[in-house]
Enzyme design. Structure first.
Site, PDB file in Angstrom:
ATOM      1  N   GLU A  16       0.906  -1.241  -0.020  1.00  0.00           N
ATOM      2  CA  GLU A  16       0.043   0.166   0.068  1.00  0.00           C
ATOM      3  C   GLU A  16       0.899   1.343   0.122  1.00  0.00           C
ATOM      4  O   GLU A  16       0.514   2.269   0.323  1.00  0.00           O
ATOM      5  CB  GLU A  16      -0.871   0.003   1.068  1.00  0.00           C
ATOM      6  CG  GLU A  16      -1.900  -1.386   1.325  1.00  0.00           C
ATOM      7  CD  GLU A  16      -2.739  -1.396   2.568  1.00  0.00           C
ATOM      8  OE1 GLU A  16      -3.691  -0.451   2.478  1.00  0.00           O
ATOM      9  OE2 GLU A  16      -2.471  -2.219   3.087  1.00  0.00           O
ATOM     10  N   SER A 186      -5.933  -4.166   2.772  1.00  0.00           N
ATOM     11  CA  SER A 186      -6.263  -3.649   1.289  1.00  0.00           C
ATOM     12  C   SER A 186      -6.835  -4.914   0.312  1.00  0.00           C
ATOM     13  O   SER A 186      -6.579  -4.732  -0.692  1.00  0.00           O
ATOM     14  CB  SER A 186      -5.396  -2.761   0.607  1.00  0.00           C
ATOM     15  OG  SER A 186      -5.368  -1.393   0.884  1.00  0.00           O
ATOM     16  N   SER A 321     -11.348   9.175   0.709  1.00  0.00           N
ATOM     17  CA  SER A 321     -11.127   8.249   1.326  1.00  0.00           C
ATOM     18  C   SER A 321     -12.478   8.150   2.603  1.00  0.00           C
ATOM     19  O   SER A 321     -13.055   9.057   2.816  1.00  0.00           O
ATOM     20  CB  SER A 321     -10.079   7.879   2.296  1.00  0.00           C
ATOM     21  OG  SER A 321      -8.954   7.557   1.486  1.00  0.00           O
TER      22      SER A 321
END
Length: 354
Positions: A16, A186, A321
């Protein structure tokens, strides 16, 4: 009063890495805007994919470009930190995934004896490891989907053991089920499986990422999230719901624009909203989180069940986000949110010294 020097720590040794750069760009912008500009000076520090820390001058180049450094020569000394690290008054780590939100960097920052945003070693480690997390949630009495724990040794065991393992998973969970590495974020390495062939392949794939694996029973449910902010008296945000047409909320769906829709506030009955908010705060306390967390749930509309899925102690922090968006809809704009997180870091550090 002198400005606080905020060490914005980003990049890192995980899959990430690029998401971390995006989060750091957004946070730097927020700390340089409005009233924050008179309170904070940002010192960015970039951790390369090999673990080498880069000083603010190079880190700023990464933030300006929005791209990771490429074609790097092997680093001769990963443990030589930039001299500017000694100038930091409070750290703002925004490192997602392994080596960033699993307690490792938090241990280092704790040894530095400087305040930092987010959970400590325990909260970060428990929040990152899906098996430890589920054990903690079970102890706290939070309802979850059924699951089975598998080790890499079982997957790569002799031919007599592996079929029995798959038999047990089928008997306990049935299909569909989800196979996940215990310590990756993720949706990396996660697979939805519907039969024995897919189960065997998914276990083999997950074992290549982690020595500990979790297999979860599939449920037909709405995916709902809640943001939590605070320390010992945390608050819960309005809820958000994720809708998508893919098989599940995988890495591609999560980070490809247009593949998922975020509904904020989530269109849910007020009684369900209240229960999820209460469970989110319970989960936050159960793992000993601090500062911020995003807590994810399954709402099984057909039965009214609410099942906790996971807690993310260092969620994505770009302007789009889910975590900052949920707080924006709750009345806490992005610039105020980062300011509050720094204040909670100072509060937490002060309380641990007494």
């Amino acid at each position: 009063m002198a400005k606080l020097r905020v060490g914005l720590l980003f990049g890192g040794r995980s899959g990430e890495h690029e998401v971390s750069i995006k989060s750091a760009r957004a946070i730097q912008g927020a700390l340089s805007a409005d009233e924050n500009a008179s309170k904070y000076d940002v010192l960015p520090f970039y951790i390369q994919k090999d673990g080498l820390w880069q000083a603010p001058a190079t880190a700023q180049q990464v933030l300006d470009s929005g791209k990771a450094l490429q074609n790097l020569a092997p680093s001769p000394n990963l443990w030589q930190f930039p001299a500017e690290a000694n100038q930091v008054d409070v750290w703002f780590p925004i490192l997602h995934g392994p080596n960033g939100e699993d307690g490792t960097i938090q241990g280092l920052l704790t040894l530095m004896q400087v305040p930092y945003v987010g959970s400590g070693v325990l909260g970060s480690a428990a929040g990152m490891d899906k098996i430890a997390m589920k054990d903690v949630f079970a102890q706290a009495g939070l309802a979850q989907v059924k699951y089975v724990v598998v080790t890499r040794a079982q997957v790569y065991s002799n031919p007599c053991v592996f079929p029995k393992l798959c038999d047990d998973i089928e008997a306990n969970l049935g299909y569909p089920c989800f196979v996940k590495p215990a310590n990756l974020g993720s949706s990396v390495g996660i697979a939805k499986v519907r039969n024995r062939t897919e189960l065997e392949a998914a276990l083999d794939n997950a074992a290549s990422y982690d020595r500990r694996i979790i297999v979860e029973q599939g449920v037909i449910a709405r995916e709902v999230e809640c943001a939590v902010l605070g320390n010992d008296n945390p608050k819960a945000s309005v809820l958000g719901e994720i809708t998508f047409s893919s098989d599940f909320y995988d890495y591609e769906t999560k980070y490809t624009e247009g593949l998922a829709e975020l509904l904020i506030p989530a269109p849910l009955p007020s009684s369900v909203v209240s229960q999820i908010q209460e469970m989110a705060i319970q989960a936050f306390a159960a793992v000993d989180a601090a500062g911020l967390s995003r807590v994810d749930f399954f709402y099984v509309e057909s039965t009214g069940e609410i099942l906790i899925n996971e807690i993310n102690t260092l969620p994505g922090f770009t302007a789009t986000s889910m975590y900052p968006q949920m707080w924006a809809h709750t009345g806490v704009p992005f610039t105020n949110l980062v300011d509050q997180l720094i204040q909670f870091a100072l509060e937490r550090h002060s309380s641990t010294k007494s």
